[in-house]
Design an enzyme around this catalytic site. Structure first.
Site, PDB file in Angstrom:
ATOM      1  N   TRP A  74       0.903  -1.156   0.000  1.00  0.00           N
ATOM      2  CA  TRP A  74       0.000   0.000   0.000  1.00  0.00           C
ATOM      3  C   TRP A  74       0.933   1.194   0.000  1.00  0.00           C
ATOM      4  O   TRP A  74       1.563   1.513   1.001  1.00  0.00           O
ATOM      5  CB  TRP A  74      -0.879  -0.033   1.247  1.00  0.00           C
ATOM      6  CG  TRP A  74      -1.774   1.142   1.410  1.00  0.00           C
ATOM      7  CD1 TRP A  74      -1.540   2.262   2.156  1.00  0.00           C
ATOM      8  CD2 TRP A  74      -3.056   1.332   0.822  1.00  0.00           C
ATOM      9  NE1 TRP A  74      -2.598   3.118   2.075  1.00  0.00           N
ATOM     10  CE2 TRP A  74      -3.550   2.580   1.266  1.00  0.00           C
ATOM     11  CE3 TRP A  74      -3.840   0.559  -0.038  1.00  0.00           C
ATOM     12  CZ2 TRP A  74      -4.786   3.083   0.881  1.00  0.00           C
ATOM     13  CZ3 TRP A  74      -5.078   1.068  -0.412  1.00  0.00           C
ATOM     14  CH2 TRP A  74      -5.536   2.295   0.042  1.00  0.00           C
ATOM     15  N   ASN A 100       7.088  -2.724   6.172  1.00  0.00           N
ATOM     16  CA  ASN A 100       5.794  -2.078   6.361  1.00  0.00           C
ATOM     17  C   ASN A 100       6.036  -0.918   7.323  1.00  0.00           C
ATOM     18  O   ASN A 100       6.583  -1.121   8.391  1.00  0.00           O
ATOM     19  CB  ASN A 100       4.816  -3.095   6.968  1.00  0.00           C
ATOM     20  CG  ASN A 100       3.497  -2.477   7.376  1.00  0.00           C
ATOM     21  OD1 ASN A 100       3.114  -1.418   6.869  1.00  0.00           O
ATOM     22  ND2 ASN A 100       2.800  -3.118   8.280  1.00  0.00           N
ATOM     23  N   GLU A 503     -26.014   5.849   7.806  1.00  0.00           N
ATOM     24  CA  GLU A 503     -25.573   4.901   6.786  1.00  0.00           C
ATOM     25  C   GLU A 503     -25.418   3.478   7.310  1.00  0.00           C
ATOM     26  O   GLU A 503     -25.605   2.534   6.550  1.00  0.00           O
ATOM     27  CB  GLU A 503     -24.301   5.367   6.071  1.00  0.00           C
ATOM     28  CG  GLU A 503     -23.016   5.320   6.860  1.00  0.00           C
ATOM     29  CD  GLU A 503     -21.807   5.709   6.006  1.00  0.00           C
ATOM     30  OE1 GLU A 503     -20.889   6.306   6.565  1.00  0.00           O
ATOM     31  OE2 GLU A 503     -21.777   5.413   4.797  1.00  0.00           O
ATOM     32  N   LYS A 618     -18.255   1.238  -1.291  1.00  0.00           N
ATOM     33  CA  LYS A 618     -17.127   1.942  -0.685  1.00  0.00           C
ATOM     34  C   LYS A 618     -16.685   3.097  -1.570  1.00  0.00           C
ATOM     35  O   LYS A 618     -16.382   4.178  -1.092  1.00  0.00           O
ATOM     36  CB  LYS A 618     -15.972   0.968  -0.450  1.00  0.00           C
ATOM     37  CG  LYS A 618     -14.746   1.600   0.215  1.00  0.00           C
ATOM     38  CD  LYS A 618     -15.055   2.053   1.634  1.00  0.00           C
ATOM     39  CE  LYS A 618     -13.935   2.825   2.288  1.00  0.00           C
ATOM     40  NZ  LYS A 618     -14.396   3.639   3.411  1.00  0.00           N
TER      41      LYS A 618
HETATM   42  O1  M6R Z   1     -13.566   7.955  -1.406  1.00  0.00           O
HETATM   43  P1  M6R Z   1     -14.232   9.275  -1.072  1.00  0.00           P
HETATM   44  O2  M6R Z   1     -13.663   9.903   0.157  1.00  0.00           O
HETATM   45  O3  M6R Z   1     -14.250  10.224  -2.227  1.00  0.00           O
HETATM   46  O4  M6R Z   1     -15.727   8.902  -0.757  1.00  0.00           O
HETATM   47  C1  M6R Z   1     -16.662   9.916  -0.527  1.00  0.00           C
HETATM   48  C2  M6R Z   1     -17.932   9.362   0.063  1.00  0.00           C
HETATM   49  O5  M6R Z   1     -18.532   8.452  -0.818  1.00  0.00           O
HETATM   50  C3  M6R Z   1     -17.692   8.665   1.407  1.00  0.00           C
HETATM   51  O6  M6R Z   1     -17.055   9.510   2.310  1.00  0.00           O
HETATM   52  C4  M6R Z   1     -19.003   8.186   2.024  1.00  0.00           C
HETATM   53  O7  M6R Z   1     -19.787   9.277   2.372  1.00  0.00           O
HETATM   54  C5  M6R Z   1     -18.731   7.276   3.222  1.00  0.00           C
HETATM   55  N1  M6R Z   1     -19.407   6.031   3.069  1.00  0.00           N
HETATM   56  C6  M6R Z   1     -19.192   7.839   4.499  1.00  0.00           C
HETATM   57  O8  M6R Z   1     -18.908   7.006   5.573  1.00  0.00           O
END
Ligand code: M6R
Length: 623
Positions: A74, A100, A503, A618
């Site tokens: 990573w 790491n 959520e 995600k």
């Molecule tokens: O990968 P990103 O930070 O651009 O993602 C943005 C949002 O989709 C993300 O923060 C989303 O709101 C999360 N699931 C909140 O916990």
């Protein structure tokens, strides 16, 4: 957050290495590699991309040999590429290393080794460890490792292999996990238990400062001086799934607990003692020896000094981090900041010119709306800065400049450690700009840096007593509506707390600026409705208390979040959760933690799928 494996025994090493790396792929998956010793030679293969790319390369040419090490990466220093993938070697391929962590002083070490004629082939911090081995080698493999460890600063789990000492692997740990698995006529090394759990359950879990000399039929643990350490065997009782989550029930909980380390790692690159140089525009801003530096920012400081407007653009949790970032930049650097949802920004014809800085925050660096907004911003002539957690992501590639959070892979859909590391980065950026613009004096800067350094330990403190949060989640987890209120930065954190609850627990949660309630929302506050009230902002404390009294007068059940030492709030409400006290600018990093836990335990109470909430992904790569 990389995955590490090592094998020494009688069997072929490569199948174990690949199997172990497969189990660790969740720790990092931008490139992978293995090194296997056989017939007096060391065979190394690496590939950028998922582990499958490495497996493809090895098809039909699996190396023979009974000693080997492997790594799934990573990226932190150096973009994902074959060259930057581990293992790394010295100039002559005698010493091989996987790592790491972050070697903080690698630039200085690299310059020293380059001056001595060493030839580097990657951009990583890790490679210095292999060249240092070559430089300091005196015939004693373990002794030389100890000498190398004394030269490097930072965090690491390291495994070394040597062409001249194929009968042993040597590994060392500091601030990153490392475990040695005991087999019969074979032994195993891994950054995490899932890699070895189907081979052995007898392990030595290394502590910071320990070094293990691993042979096929013996394991010796010493300190960094080579003095033997008496170690107890730890028998792993977790099943494979629990092991992947480090013993936590869900990735979200694991990631909440990883926040102190993620923040430490993110700060590491930016708070250091550094000589200002013409090339990196580093600026010394505190006289206690610590400085905020942004060596990665290649913009002329003159541009940063003369910006007349900043836009912060993001989605979801990253947008909430942007709202906090606005406070930081406006309060510290005295620049006008607007925060926009990425999905709105590009359609609203923003006013942009070459004195506008646009900052795009995204954990994944792949969010479609954020990417499209960045492209629009570039088209309109603004300078673009990406703040992301993923090296080599689309946003990082597209931006003029990039700053990375070092949170490691975030697997749970609900973002936690990404948010707090984004806040830390925004804070340091604001302080850096404040120095350039001379809007904060040296005493205040020194005070803030010293408070900043305490944040990881204060988060750990917040994570020690979660029972009151569990109790509250159990009592109110079946309510269908919850309100979050706060003023100033407390309001920004309230928005994030409400999003977390929505959520993953599917409870309807709304966050309001506490002063705004009387303009409509107060109509919804009736007997028994839970209200989470944040009251940590000293500058608006009395006003917040008045708003809390308003909801209490309507018989809401009010749970407060206050800074330690607050004796006022408990007089008016049902229960108070305390977080350690710090400056009101930094306290969002602490107040968000009980809110993350509250959402987590509410979701558990309701039997929800915490890591994979319904209808969500995600990374949102569609508009
Ligand atoms: O990968 P990103 O930070 O651009 O993602 C943005 C949002 O989709 C993300 O923060 C989303 O709101 C999360 N699931 C909140 O916990």
């Amino acid at each position: 957050m990389c995955g590490i494996v090592g094998y020494i025994g009688d069997k072929s090493a490569a199948p174990f290495l690949l199997d172990g790396l497969t189990k660790l792929e969740y720790r990092g998956y931008d490139s992978a590699g293995i090194a296997v010793y056989g017939d007096g030679n060391i065979f190394i293969e690496k590939a950028v991309g998922r582990l499958n790319a490495l497996k493809e390369k090895l098809k039909g040419r699996m190396p023979e040999g009974v000693v080997g090490i492997g790594h799934t990466r990573w990226a932190t220093h150096g973009r994902p590429s074959d060259r930057n993938a581990h293992p790394h070697t010295d100039c002559h391929g005698n010493f091989i290393v996987v790592h790491n962590g972050i070697i903080e002083n690698y630039m200085a070490l690299k310059e020293e080794l380059l001056a001595k004629g060493h030839n580097f082939t990657s951009e990583t911090d890790t490679e210095v460890a292999a060249h240092l081995m070559e430089d300091l080698y005196d015939g004693d493999f373990a002794g030389t490792v100890c000498k190398v460890l004394k030269r490097i600063e930072g965090s690491y789990s390291l495994v070394f292999m040597s062409k001249d000492h194929p009968e042993e692997l040597i590994c060392a740990k500091q601030d990153n996990p490392l475990v040695v698995g005991l087999g019969e006529g074979e032994n195993f090394i891994a950054s995490d238990i899932p890699a070895i759990i189907n081979k052995t359950r007898s392990t030595y879990i290394l502590n910071d400062g320990e070094v293990a000399i691993v042979k096929k039929d013996s394991i010796t643990i010493t300190d960094r001086e080579g003095k033997p350490v008496n170690k107890k065997i730890f028998n792993v009782s977790w099943n494979a799934e629990a092991a992947e989550k480090g013993g936590y029930e869900h990735f979200m909980l694991k990631e909440i607990h990883e926040q102190p380390k993620a923040i430490r790692d993110t700060m590491r690159g930016f708070i250091k003692q550094i000589r200002p140089s013409k090339n990196n525009h580093a600026e010394r801003i505190a006289s206690d020896g610590s400085s905020i530096v942004f060596p990665e920012l290649k913009w002329d400081p003159e541009f940063l000094r003369n910006i007349d407007k900043v836009y912060i653009v993001a989605c979801g949790t990253a947008y909430h981090a942007g709202l906090v970032g606005k406070f930081y930049i406006e309060k510290l650097a005295r620049m006008l900041v607007e925060v926009d949802l990425a999905s709105e920004f590009r359609y609203r014809d923003p006013i942009i010119d070459n004195k506008t800085l646009t900052i795009f925050i995204s954990q994944s660096g792949e969010t479609s709306d954020t990417l499209a907004a960045m492209k629009e911003s570039k088209r309109l002539g603004a300078k673009t800065l990406a703040i992301t957690n993923v090296i080599g992501s689309s946003l990082a590639r597209e931006a003029d400049q990039v700053l990375y959070t070092i949170a490691g892979p975030e697997i749970a859909v609900a973002s936690t450690k990404a948010y707090t590391t984004q806040l830390i980065l925004m804070f340091m950026l604001a302080l850096y700009m404040a120095q350039l613009r001379k809007t904060v004096n040296e005493d205040r800067t020194r005070e803030l840096i010293s408070l900043l350094k305490k944040i990881p330990a204060q988060i750990s403190e917040t994570l020690t007593d979660v029972d009151p949060i569990k109790t509250f989640a159990r009592s109110y987890g079946f309510n269908e509506h919850v309100f979050y209120i706060g003023r100033s930065l407390d309001y920004c954190v309230a928005l994030e707390g409400a999003l977390k609850l929505k959520e993953i627990s599917y409870i309807h949660a709304e966050a309001y600026a506490a002063g705004e309630l009387k303009h409509g929302t107060l109509a919804l506050i009736v007997e028994g409705v839970p209200v989470i009230a944040l009251a940590t902002q000293k500058s608006v404390y009395d006003k917040t208390i008045s708003n809390i009294k308003e909801v209490k007068a309507r018989d809401a059940v009010v749970i407060g979040i206050a800074a330690a030492g607050d004796t006022e709030l408990e007089k008016y409400i049902d229960h108070v959760m305390y977080v350690p006290d710090t400056d009101e600018l930094l306290i969002p990093l602490l107040t968000v933690v009980p809110l993350q836990l509250l959402a987590y335990y509410a979701a558990i109470t309701r039997g929800c799928d915490v890591d994979k909430p319904r209808n969500l992904a995600k990374s949102v790569t569609v508009e």
